[in-house]
Scaffold this motif. Sequence first.
Motif, PDB file in Angstrom:
ATOM      1  N   GLU A   1     -24.562 -40.443  38.601  1.00  0.00           N
ATOM      2  CA  GLU A   1     -25.351 -41.661  38.820  1.00  0.00           C
ATOM      3  C   GLU A   1     -25.566 -42.457  37.536  1.00  0.00           C
ATOM      4  OE1 GLU A   1     -28.988 -40.531  40.783  1.00  0.00           O
ATOM      5  OE2 GLU A   1     -27.936 -39.462  42.385  1.00  0.00           O
ATOM      6  N   GLY A   2     -24.584 -42.403  36.631  1.00  0.00           N
ATOM      7  CA  GLY A   2     -24.688 -43.133  35.371  1.00  0.00           C
ATOM      8  C   GLY A   2     -25.446 -42.394  34.288  1.00  0.00           C
ATOM      9  N   TRP A   3     -25.931 -41.191  34.582  1.00  0.00           N
ATOM     10  CA  TRP A   3     -26.673 -40.396  33.610  1.00  0.00           C
ATOM     11  C   TRP A   3     -25.771 -39.355  32.965  1.00  0.00           C
ATOM     12  CZ3 TRP A   3     -31.793 -41.360  32.472  1.00  0.00           C
ATOM     13  CH2 TRP A   3     -32.487 -42.191  33.361  1.00  0.00           C
ATOM     14  N   LYS A   4     -26.031 -39.072  31.696  1.00  0.00           N
ATOM     15  CA  LYS A   4     -25.408 -37.961  30.976  1.00  0.00           C
ATOM     16  C   LYS A   4     -26.545 -37.126  30.396  1.00  0.00           C
ATOM     17  CE  LYS A   4     -21.199 -40.518  29.752  1.00  0.00           C
ATOM     18  NZ  LYS A   4     -20.331 -40.992  28.643  1.00  0.00           N
ATOM     19  N   LEU A   5     -26.756 -35.961  30.984  1.00  0.00           N
ATOM     20  CA  LEU A   5     -27.938 -35.174  30.660  1.00  0.00           C
ATOM     21  C   LEU A   5     -27.577 -33.736  30.333  1.00  0.00           C
ATOM     22  CD1 LEU A   5     -30.117 -36.371  33.692  1.00  0.00           C
ATOM     23  CD2 LEU A   5     -30.117 -37.330  31.380  1.00  0.00           C
ATOM     24  N   ILE A   6     -28.375 -33.131  29.453  1.00  0.00           N
ATOM     25  CA  ILE A   6     -28.278 -31.700  29.178  1.00  0.00           C
ATOM     26  C   ILE A   6     -29.600 -31.079  29.598  1.00  0.00           C
ATOM     27  CG2 ILE A   6     -27.954 -29.908  27.446  1.00  0.00           C
ATOM     28  CD1 ILE A   6     -26.399 -31.940  25.774  1.00  0.00           C
ATOM     29  N   CYS A   7     -29.549 -30.257  30.639  1.00  0.00           N
ATOM     30  CA  CYS A   7     -30.752 -29.626  31.188  1.00  0.00           C
ATOM     31  C   CYS A   7     -30.915 -28.238  30.579  1.00  0.00           C
ATOM     32  CB  CYS A   7     -30.643 -29.521  32.713  1.00  0.00           C
ATOM     33  SG  CYS A   7     -30.496 -31.126  33.533  1.00  0.00           S
ATOM     34  N   LEU A   8     -32.100 -27.956  30.085  1.00  0.00           N
ATOM     35  CA  LEU A   8     -32.397 -26.671  29.446  1.00  0.00           C
ATOM     36  C   LEU A   8     -33.312 -25.843  30.349  1.00  0.00           C
ATOM     37  CD1 LEU A   8     -33.118 -27.899  25.798  1.00  0.00           C
ATOM     38  CD2 LEU A   8     -30.919 -27.404  26.877  1.00  0.00           C
ATOM     39  N   TYR A   9     -32.928 -24.595  30.597  1.00  0.00           N
ATOM     40  CA  TYR A   9     -33.651 -23.724  31.516  1.00  0.00           C
ATOM     41  C   TYR A   9     -34.282 -22.555  30.758  1.00  0.00           C
ATOM     42  CZ  TYR A   9     -31.050 -26.375  34.991  1.00  0.00           C
ATOM     43  OH  TYR A   9     -30.521 -27.391  35.745  1.00  0.00           O
ATOM     44  N   ASP A  10     -35.494 -22.162  31.176  1.00  0.00           N
ATOM     45  CA  ASP A  10     -36.182 -21.069  30.503  1.00  0.00           C
ATOM     46  C   ASP A  10     -35.703 -19.716  31.033  1.00  0.00           C
ATOM     47  OD1 ASP A  10     -37.449 -20.595  32.928  1.00  0.00           O
ATOM     48  OD2 ASP A  10     -39.335 -21.513  32.335  1.00  0.00           O
ATOM     49  N   LEU A  11     -36.334 -18.658  30.581  1.00  0.00           N
ATOM     50  CA  LEU A  11     -35.915 -17.303  30.937  1.00  0.00           C
ATOM     51  C   LEU A  11     -36.016 -17.029  32.432  1.00  0.00           C
ATOM     52  CD1 LEU A  11     -37.629 -15.428  27.977  1.00  0.00           C
ATOM     53  CD2 LEU A  11     -35.164 -15.677  28.328  1.00  0.00           C
ATOM     54  N   LYS A  12     -36.898 -17.749  33.120  1.00  0.00           N
ATOM     55  CA  LYS A  12     -37.069 -17.562  34.562  1.00  0.00           C
ATOM     56  C   LYS A  12     -36.183 -18.498  35.379  1.00  0.00           C
ATOM     57  CE  LYS A  12     -41.858 -15.954  34.197  1.00  0.00           C
ATOM     58  NZ  LYS A  12     -43.264 -16.193  34.616  1.00  0.00           N
ATOM     59  N   GLY A  13     -35.366 -19.303  34.686  1.00  0.00           N
ATOM     60  CA  GLY A  13     -34.487 -20.226  35.381  1.00  0.00           C
ATOM     61  C   GLY A  13     -35.132 -21.554  35.730  1.00  0.00           C
ATOM     62  N   ASN A  14     -36.319 -21.835  35.178  1.00  0.00           N
ATOM     63  CA  ASN A  14     -37.005 -23.103  35.434  1.00  0.00           C
ATOM     64  C   ASN A  14     -36.522 -24.176  34.461  1.00  0.00           C
ATOM     65  OD1 ASN A  14     -38.734 -21.925  37.422  1.00  0.00           O
ATOM     66  ND2 ASN A  14     -39.984 -21.075  35.764  1.00  0.00           N
ATOM     67  N   LEU A  15     -36.375 -25.391  34.937  1.00  0.00           N
ATOM     68  CA  LEU A  15     -35.965 -26.508  34.091  1.00  0.00           C
ATOM     69  C   LEU A  15     -37.095 -26.842  33.132  1.00  0.00           C
ATOM     70  CD1 LEU A  15     -33.873 -28.723  33.427  1.00  0.00           C
ATOM     71  CD2 LEU A  15     -34.996 -30.151  35.153  1.00  0.00           C
ATOM     72  N   HIS A  16     -36.838 -26.690  31.847  1.00  0.00           N
ATOM     73  CA  HIS A  16     -37.894 -26.824  30.835  1.00  0.00           C
ATOM     74  C   HIS A  16     -37.843 -28.159  30.099  1.00  0.00           C
ATOM     75  CE1 HIS A  16     -39.971 -26.049  26.954  1.00  0.00           C
ATOM     76  NE2 HIS A  16     -40.788 -25.347  27.726  1.00  0.00           N
ATOM     77  N   ASP A  17     -36.656 -28.615  29.737  1.00  0.00           N
ATOM     78  CA  ASP A  17     -36.479 -29.869  29.016  1.00  0.00           C
ATOM     79  C   ASP A  17     -35.159 -30.503  29.409  1.00  0.00           C
ATOM     80  OD1 ASP A  17     -38.590 -30.633  26.942  1.00  0.00           O
ATOM     81  OD2 ASP A  17     -38.339 -28.495  26.504  1.00  0.00           O
ATOM     82  N   VAL A  18     -35.062 -31.818  29.181  1.00  0.00           N
ATOM     83  CA  VAL A  18     -33.826 -32.542  29.477  1.00  0.00           C
ATOM     84  C   VAL A  18     -33.509 -33.461  28.313  1.00  0.00           C
ATOM     85  CG1 VAL A  18     -32.623 -34.113  31.021  1.00  0.00           C
ATOM     86  CG2 VAL A  18     -34.274 -32.479  31.968  1.00  0.00           C
ATOM     87  N   LEU A  19     -32.310 -33.326  27.755  1.00  0.00           N
ATOM     88  CA  LEU A  19     -31.832 -34.229  26.716  1.00  0.00           C
ATOM     89  C   LEU A  19     -31.009 -35.328  27.379  1.00  0.00           C
ATOM     90  CD1 LEU A  19     -32.406 -31.475  25.198  1.00  0.00           C
ATOM     91  CD2 LEU A  19     -30.753 -32.254  23.501  1.00  0.00           C
ATOM     92  N   ASP A  20     -31.297 -36.567  27.027  1.00  0.00           N
ATOM     93  CA  ASP A  20     -30.663 -37.721  27.667  1.00  0.00           C
ATOM     94  C   ASP A  20     -29.670 -38.376  26.712  1.00  0.00           C
ATOM     95  OD1 ASP A  20     -29.966 -39.951  29.075  1.00  0.00           O
ATOM     96  OD2 ASP A  20     -31.974 -40.806  29.183  1.00  0.00           O
ATOM     97  N   GLY A  21     -28.384 -38.305  27.073  1.00  0.00           N
ATOM     98  CA  GLY A  21     -27.343 -38.941  26.271  1.00  0.00           C
ATOM     99  C   GLY A  21     -26.715 -40.126  26.980  1.00  0.00           C
ATOM    100  N   SER A  22     -27.441 -40.682  27.962  1.00  0.00           N
ATOM    101  CA  SER A  22     -26.911 -41.787  28.761  1.00  0.00           C
ATOM    102  C   SER A  22     -26.790 -43.068  27.953  1.00  0.00           C
ATOM    103  CB  SER A  22     -27.814 -42.028  29.981  1.00  0.00           C
ATOM    104  OG  SER A  22     -28.075 -40.825  30.668  1.00  0.00           O
ATOM    105  N   PHE A  23     -27.683 -43.233  26.996  1.00  0.00           N
ATOM    106  CA  PHE A  23     -27.674 -44.401  26.122  1.00  0.00           C
ATOM    107  C   PHE A  23     -28.361 -44.000  24.830  1.00  0.00           C
ATOM    108  CE2 PHE A  23     -31.692 -44.384  28.255  1.00  0.00           C
ATOM    109  CZ  PHE A  23     -32.596 -44.793  27.307  1.00  0.00           C
ATOM    110  N   PHE A  24     -28.170 -44.787  23.786  1.00  0.00           N
ATOM    111  CA  PHE A  24     -28.812 -44.445  22.528  1.00  0.00           C
ATOM    112  C   PHE A  24     -29.959 -45.401  22.243  1.00  0.00           C
ATOM    113  CE2 PHE A  24     -29.297 -45.213  17.927  1.00  0.00           C
ATOM    114  CZ  PHE A  24     -29.827 -43.979  17.591  1.00  0.00           C
ATOM    115  N   GLY A  25     -31.078 -44.852  21.815  1.00  0.00           N
ATOM    116  CA  GLY A  25     -32.210 -45.643  21.373  1.00  0.00           C
ATOM    117  C   GLY A  25     -32.999 -44.845  20.364  1.00  0.00           C
ATOM    118  N   GLU A  26     -33.637 -45.523  19.431  1.00  0.00           N
ATOM    119  CA  GLU A  26     -34.479 -44.823  18.467  1.00  0.00           C
ATOM    120  C   GLU A  26     -35.531 -44.019  19.219  1.00  0.00           C
ATOM    121  OE1 GLU A  26     -34.099 -44.525  15.301  1.00  0.00           O
ATOM    122  OE2 GLU A  26     -32.398 -45.893  15.154  1.00  0.00           O
ATOM    123  N   GLY A  27     -35.739 -42.775  18.808  1.00  0.00           N
ATOM    124  CA  GLY A  27     -36.605 -41.867  19.541  1.00  0.00           C
ATOM    125  C   GLY A  27     -37.988 -42.416  19.825  1.00  0.00           C
TER     126      GLY A  27
END
Length: 318
Positions: free
Chosen positions: A95-121
């Motif tokens: 859907e136009g997104w480029k994402l890296i999903c990070l999962y914890d030890l229990k398999g829960n989605l903990h954080d998402v890194l977004d590489g869909s576009f660049f912008g100052e943090g």
Amino acid sequence: MRKIVFMMFTLVCMTVCAQGIKNGSKWNVNNLVYEAKVNIDKTITFTAMAEGEELAFRLTPNYSKKNEFLLSEELNVDGFNPFSKSPRAKYIEKEGWKLICLYDLKGNLHDVLDGSFFGEGEVVAMGKWMQQIMGKYTDSYGDTLEIGHEIIYEKGIARAEYKNIAFNGTVTGVLRISGLTDLEGMWEAVQTLDGLTLYEVEQDEYGMFKRKGLIKTLSWVNTEPRFGYANRILLNDKMFRKMKKSTLRVMRNSILAKHSYMFSSRDLADYFASQPWFSPRPSNDEVLDELSLVESLNIELIKCEEAKADKDRYVTEP
């Protein structure tokens, strides 16, 4: 000749990608920007700077599962790994997104890194925060205020300007308001189920904000969903993690309610029945298929936060 060909092949491997992640690509999460470096062995090193400290971690492709990685320390960089509790990652391009999903030890989605576009943090984080507080409210006098983009309107007329204040690049939630005499000054804006609570604050010599005692309450005008932004923006800025679990539960289910989900839990059914924008459908059979990628991920992120022990959370909601 063979040596030249080998060098060109190596260069192509490093500049193309490793399972979709390109060398030199930028990835936003919270107020940070990570840069990816694809190594010769197809592992990927991610580095960022936060308040003068280097952050780093490594992704190693899991060749038995497409677009999945093992997350570990980056031994070649003297940096702190902020995702040490996330042993697994997955790359998603949809859907136009480029994402890296990070999962914890229990398999829960903990954080998402977004590489869909660049912008100052800081700019990206500020933009997301603004979308979370923008909307119509009523104050204690019953007057309607609308928080727009750096403008506050009263009865449709621009009455004040506001600026979001950051500290070391981090969104603080503090607004500096000028004009509209009753709200002039610095206020910490805290999201609640019913709207916003504003705490008057002052800044000390170290740049930290301290509440002074004066409190203002703004009530959400519920012709629109209170947490409608959760259907539009990726919640990878951590601001939602400051809310009470009871509020998070409503927020998570509000994503479904926007799709007319019919609730079986009496409290949720009663809450959403009181919202003028909500109209339940007779069956939920197709609801989950209608969710966008961002909506699905936000539900997972909120669930992960709800599962945390209270002692591991920093709640500012009153």
